[in-house]
Design an enzyme around this catalytic site. Structure first.
Site, PDB file in Angstrom:
ATOM      1  N   TYR A 200     -30.876  40.336   6.900  1.00 12.27           N
ATOM      2  CA  TYR A 200     -30.562  40.838   8.243  1.00 12.27           C
ATOM      3  C   TYR A 200     -31.836  41.395   8.878  1.00 12.27           C
ATOM      4  O   TYR A 200     -32.649  42.031   8.197  1.00 12.27           O
ATOM      5  CB  TYR A 200     -29.556  41.996   8.162  1.00 12.27           C
ATOM      6  CG  TYR A 200     -28.099  41.613   8.018  1.00 12.27           C
ATOM      7  CD1 TYR A 200     -27.646  40.315   8.195  1.00 12.27           C
ATOM      8  CD2 TYR A 200     -27.152  42.601   7.716  1.00 12.27           C
ATOM      9  CE1 TYR A 200     -26.298  40.008   8.052  1.00 12.27           C
ATOM     10  CE2 TYR A 200     -25.812  42.299   7.577  1.00 12.27           C
ATOM     11  CZ  TYR A 200     -25.383  40.990   7.744  1.00 12.27           C
ATOM     12  OH  TYR A 200     -24.060  40.702   7.612  1.00 12.27           O
ATOM     13  N   GLU A 327     -12.371  44.397   8.104  1.00 10.44           N
ATOM     14  CA  GLU A 327     -13.150  43.731   7.054  1.00 10.44           C
ATOM     15  C   GLU A 327     -12.165  43.328   5.963  1.00 10.44           C
ATOM     16  O   GLU A 327     -11.257  44.102   5.637  1.00 10.44           O
ATOM     17  CB  GLU A 327     -14.226  44.686   6.519  1.00 10.44           C
ATOM     18  CG  GLU A 327     -15.187  44.025   5.541  1.00 10.44           C
ATOM     19  CD  GLU A 327     -16.355  44.945   5.163  1.00 10.44           C
ATOM     20  OE1 GLU A 327     -17.064  45.420   6.081  1.00 10.44           O
ATOM     21  OE2 GLU A 327     -16.526  45.184   3.962  1.00 10.44           O
TER      22      GLU A 327
HETATM   23  C1  3EB Z   1     -21.417  42.433   6.757  1.00  8.47           C
HETATM   24  O1  3EB Z   1     -21.109  41.257   6.611  1.00  8.47           O
HETATM   25  C2  3EB Z   1     -20.288  43.417   6.833  1.00  8.47           C
HETATM   26  O2  3EB Z   1     -23.164  46.926   2.324  1.00  8.47           O
HETATM   27  O3  3EB Z   1     -22.258  46.224   0.463  1.00  8.47           O
HETATM   28  C3  3EB Z   1     -19.775  43.651   3.895  1.00  8.47           C
HETATM   29  C4  3EB Z   1     -19.818  43.609   2.502  1.00  8.47           C
HETATM   30  C5  3EB Z   1     -20.568  44.554   4.575  1.00  8.47           C
HETATM   31  C6  3EB Z   1     -20.663  44.460   1.795  1.00  8.47           C
HETATM   32  C7  3EB Z   1     -22.360  46.232   1.710  1.00  8.47           C
HETATM   33  C8  3EB Z   1     -21.399  45.412   3.845  1.00  8.47           C
HETATM   34  C9  3EB Z   1     -21.449  45.363   2.479  1.00  8.47           C
HETATM   35  O4  3EB Z   1     -22.582  42.822   6.861  1.00  8.47           O
HETATM   36  C10 3EB Z   1     -20.529  44.652   6.061  1.00  8.47           C
END
Ligand code: 3EB
Length: 337
Positions: A200, A327
């Site tokens: 990201y 989520e």
């Molecule tokens: C995302 O897709 C949503 O920080 O461990 C999803 C699964 C998300 C795990 C983590 C964060 C985490 O970014 C957020």
């Protein structure tokens, strides 16, 4: 080969362990936080994740071999020779970077000492996830820094980040638990429609979240198509961007589409993997809902795609980005032959 199973025991139901099964760990999704302890010979942790109108249950991990339990630097664990369950907490504090790094390092020490090489699933429940720490950094982002530093301290771990969940909690501090295997192999699965979370861009925080979109756990000596697929917390994200801010129905649809695509044969093939799954094969699904008034919409979206045997639980907690309303995560069990 030992087999590991998940089960949900609902409030008021008598929790019975099937004949020949041994409990490796219990996670109580209830109305209070409880530090990790070994109770009746089983590691247990209590999470304040339940609330009126939503679900209250205990997640039980079991295997077919007796387990040995222990404690290390505040973590509790049990292991049966093939699988390790380990849980810990990071107490409420002004900042989380250092205690998170220390707790994750302690977790990696448990794995190293007991010889469980591969983590295949981690969960993190973060109190005040969208609030700022004492330095003005969002607690989720603060947590991500410490977690990333722990992974970076062991370069070989960066290439094998597990499927994970990083979600809000109604309690204080951070609680986590994870599962690792000794002889099994793990295959990380990314979603071609989403940027890997560990890549990201900086706008989401100083350190990217350390997790894979899914992990396939392949028992030693078995064909990879016989592995179970552990699906990370999944949200309404395409590329790296949140889509459908403010629209719960559209967020549910994209979230479920993302999971369907992730576990489907086309996406697996692009990752060099055989096999593939349908959304209907998911079990032990958790749906995290930011606003309680969105529960009917999320419930309806799940009822549309999951059969009754899926077991879907709903929890009213915050999500890591403030524009994410929902989520969803789950597990595709290893196929029975
Ligand atoms: C995302 O897709 C949503 O920080 O461990 C999803 C699964 C998300 C795990 C983590 C964060 C985490 O970014 C957020």
């Amino acid at each position: 080969m030992n087999k590991i199973d998940c089960d949900f025991h609902y409030e008021g139901e008598r929790a019975e362990t099937a004949a020949g099964r041994h409990v490796l760990g219990r996670v109580v999704f209830g109305e209070a936080t409880a530090a990790p302890t070994v109770r009746d010979g089983v590691p247990e942790i209590g999470l304040h994740m339940a609330s009126p109108g939503f679900d209250s249950f205990t997640e039980v991990w079991s295997t077919d071999a007796p387990a040995e339990t222990g404690e290390h630097r505040g973590l509790v664990y049990a292991h049966d020779g093939e699988y390790l369950f380990c849980a810990g907490v990071i107490p409420e504090g002004a900042t989380y970077r250092e205690p998170t790094r220390e707790a994750y390092e302690a977790a990696f020490e448990v794995m190293d000492r007991l010889d469980y090489r591969h983590v295949f699933r981690m969960w993190n429940f973060i109190g005040g996830i969208n609030s700022d720490n004492s330095e003005g950094l969002e607690i989720y982002r603060d947590f991500c820094v410490g977690r990333a530093e722990a992974f970076e301290a062991k370069p070989e771990r960066v290439t094998c980040m597990p499927a994970a969940t990083g979600i809000g909690s109604r309690g204080r501090g951070i609680a986590f638990f994870f599962l690792a295997t000794r002889t099994g192999t793990t295959q990380n699965i990314e979603n071609r429609r989403q940027v890997p979370a560990f890549e990201y861009p900086r706008q989401y925080g100083p350190k990217s979240p350390s997790f894979a979109r899914a992990t396939r756990l392949v028992p030693a000596g078995e064909d990879e198509t016989r592995g179970a697929v552990y699906v990370s917390g999944t949200a309404s994200i395409t590329g790296h961007e949140t889509l459908h801010a403010g629209d719960i129905d559209a967020q549910c649809e994209l979230t479920l589409d993302n999971i369907a695509h992730l576990v489907g044969s086309g996406n697996l093939r692009l990752g060099g993997l055989d096999g593939g799954h349908d959304l209907k094969e998911l079990r032990w699904v958790k749906a995290y809902v930011r606003h309680e008034e969105h529960l009917p919409a999320v419930r309806a979206a799940c009822a549309d795609v999951f059969p009754p045997q899926t077991h879907v639980v709903f929890l009213n907690v915050d999500v890591c980005r403030d524009d994410l309303l929902v989520e969803i995560e789950g597990i595709v069990p290893a196929p029975e032959f």
